[in-house]
Write a protein that holds these residues in place. Structure first.
Motif, PDB file in Angstrom:
ATOM      1  N   CYS A   1       0.889  -1.162   0.000  1.00 17.60           N
ATOM      2  CA  CYS A   1       0.000   0.000   0.000  1.00 17.60           C
ATOM      3  C   CYS A   1       0.934   1.221   0.000  1.00 17.60           C
ATOM      4  CB  CYS A   1      -0.888  -0.042   1.226  1.00 17.60           C
ATOM      5  SG  CYS A   1      -2.250   1.122   1.163  1.00 17.60           S
TER       6      CYS A   1
ATOM      7  N   ALA B   1      -5.572   4.363  -3.459  1.00 17.29           N
ATOM      8  CA  ALA B   1      -5.612   4.801  -2.067  1.00 17.29           C
ATOM      9  C   ALA B   1      -5.566   6.325  -2.038  1.00 17.29           C
ATOM     10  CB  ALA B   1      -4.437   4.210  -1.291  1.00 17.29           C
TER      11      ALA B   1
ATOM     12  N   LEU C   1      -9.116   2.723  -0.864  1.00 18.14           N
ATOM     13  CA  LEU C   1      -8.482   2.841   0.448  1.00 18.14           C
ATOM     14  C   LEU C   1      -8.226   4.314   0.746  1.00 18.14           C
ATOM     15  CD1 LEU C   1      -6.523  -0.085  -0.641  1.00 18.14           C
ATOM     16  CD2 LEU C   1      -7.034  -0.064   1.781  1.00 18.14           C
TER      17      LEU C   1
ATOM     18  N   ARG D   1     -11.246   0.614   5.636  1.00 21.39           N
ATOM     19  CA  ARG D   1     -10.284   0.860   4.538  1.00 21.39           C
ATOM     20  C   ARG D   1      -9.412   2.092   4.754  1.00 21.39           C
ATOM     21  NH1 ARG D   1     -14.683  -0.911   2.143  1.00 21.39           N
ATOM     22  NH2 ARG D   1     -14.545  -2.987   1.226  1.00 21.39           N
TER      23      ARG D   1
ATOM     24  N   LEU E   1      -6.212  -4.053   5.201  1.00 21.90           N
ATOM     25  CA  LEU E   1      -6.538  -3.465   3.897  1.00 21.90           C
ATOM     26  C   LEU E   1      -7.902  -3.933   3.368  1.00 21.90           C
ATOM     27  CD1 LEU E   1      -3.070  -3.934   2.076  1.00 21.90           C
ATOM     28  CD2 LEU E   1      -3.866  -1.962   3.410  1.00 21.90           C
TER      29      LEU E   1
END
Ligand code: GUN
Ligand code: ZN
Length: 422
Positions: free
Chosen positions: A108, A174, A202, A240, A342
């Motif tokens: 991430c 994200a 996210l 998230r 996640l």
């Protein structure tokens, strides 16, 4: 769960069968290619890095500063160089190579303020078939002007990147406000509005990494109850959400994280390197109100791409808080725990039929010292603990991405084998 002598069958990027070799080998259709990794190998789900800055790969190991100085002195000057696409592409390739060399199959990732820094990383990840989440950093104050966007431009650019990349193959977007210190209230509100429009993205940011930062954020947002409330108030605390660090969070903040389903990414090598502190894991995972917890390398404040190394430092951070992190808990954190953080645990983080076939093949005797020490290990828990205490990139023999052999260690140390072999 551990299977002493196992077969993992993979097809079309997914695990189709997992179980004892004596049973599964009898059932396999003729002609299926078999790779035997031998007695000294342990195969686990690919590691997941919940918090990392690919753009900081060129400045990992920068000397002598705590967080806020470190950002000004090393981080921002490096991230400015990402205006140059060739510089960004070289960093993306070096970063993803290191991930594969360390058995990391999902990350991430924070990119830079430049939208093309996201395009370049996603393009490279797509070539490798990686599941990866990433986002353009949003920041509109307390950084060099050339590194700042505005609430509107950051919103527009992020929205365009979501349309282009989110859900394309294995890639996820994200939304990435850097932290409360570098985003105005207007920008945090814009990020919250964007997330409300794209709930399945996210959201990642930093929180309560150092006491100085906590004090500073208090001055910047005096009307907010606490640090988490700054994000919460702007619609940035929910499922998230992945909050990096969280060392200095107070009980009401942990309760709120629990209640909303947001996660903390624990980044121990970074926390030791910057002198930020040692996260009290036992407080985070407290049985009455467990907070989702993942593991992060936080390159370039973090000092190692090795998840084994990172787990070894997580053990030491816990020790400083009089909590002993077991090897089973640690390996869980690096795989299924991070997948839960996640909200991807239905797809990655464990080996089972239907899961995506991302695997790390560990060599349990990767150095002379580990080889010697393993002779005296009693049971799997001790064997895994030796790996996380003494092991590093040398312990990763191979990495599978969606069923494809994406990396295999070359034992003559002549270099990397990252060809698209399968
Ligand atoms: N807080 C805000 N930006 C950063 C960053 O790039 N690294 C770390 N460790 N903390 C941050
Ligand atoms: Zn970070």
């Amino acid at each position: 769960m551990h299977e002493a002598d196992a077969v993992i069958v993979m097809q079309d990027g997914h695990v189709t069968h997992f179980g004892p070799a004596d049973v599964l080998l009898r059932e396999l259709p003729r002609g299926v290619a078999i790779r035997d990794w031998g007695r000294d190998a342990l195969i686990c789900a690919g590691f997941i890095d919940c918090h990392v800055h690919y753009a900081q790969t060129p400045m990992i190991a920068a000397y002598g500063a705590r967080l806020l100085d470190w950002l000004d002195t090393y981080t921002f000057p490096t991230e400015l160089k990402f205006a140059d696409r060739a510089f960004a592409a070289a960093a993306a390739r070096a970063f993803l190579k290191e991930c594969l060399r360390n058995g990391i199959t999902t990350s991430c990732v924070y990119c830079t303020v430049h939208p093309h820094s996201v395009d370049i990383l996603f393009e490279e990840a797509e070539k490798l078939g990686l599941r990866l989440a990433a986002g353009k950093v949003l920041l509109d104050r307390n950084a060099p002007e050339a590194l700042c966007d505005t609430p509107q431009s950051g919103y527009d650019q992020s929205k365009a990147l979501i349309a282009k990349w989110h859900g394309r193959g294995r890639l996820l977007y994200a939304i990435t406000p850097r932290f409360a210190g570098s985003s105005s209230p207007e920008q945090l509100a814009a990020a919250g509005a964007l997330w409300a429009e794209h709930r399945d993205c996210l959201m990642q940011t930093h929180i309560a990494e150092t006491p100085e930062e906590v004090d500073w954020v208090k001055q910047l947002f005096p009307e907010r109850q606490h640090y988490l409330d700054v994000y919460d108030h702007h619609g940035l605390c929910a499922e998230r959400a992945v909050f990096g660090h969280g060392i200095w969070l107070q009980e009401p903040e942990l309760q709120r994280l629990h209640a909303t389903g947001a996660a903390i990414a624990h980044c121990p090598t970074s926390n030791f390197f910057l002198g930020s502190g040692a996260l009290d894991l036992s407080r985070v995972v407290k049985a009455e109100r467990p907070v989702r917890l993942g593991l992060g390398t936080d390159i370039g404040a973090g000092t190692s791409f090795s998840i084994l190394d990172t787990l070894g430092e997580a053990y030491k951070a816990a020790q400083l808080n009089r909590f002993s992190l077991s090897a089973f808990h640690a390996f869980y954190l690096a795989t299924r725990g991070s997948a839960r953080a996640l909200y991807l645990d239905d797809r990655i983080g464990s080996i089972a039929p239907g899961m995506e076939a991302d695997l790390a093949v560990l060599d349990m005797r990767s150095t002379p010292l580990i080889d010697f020490r393993m002779n005296y290990a009693r049971g799997l828990g001790e064997q895994l603990f030796i790996q996380m205490t003494l092991g590093d990139d040398r312990a990763v023999r191979a990495t599978y991405v969606a069923g494809r052999l994406a990396y295999e260690r070359i034992d003559d140390r002549s270099g990397l084998n990252l060809s698209a072999s399968s």
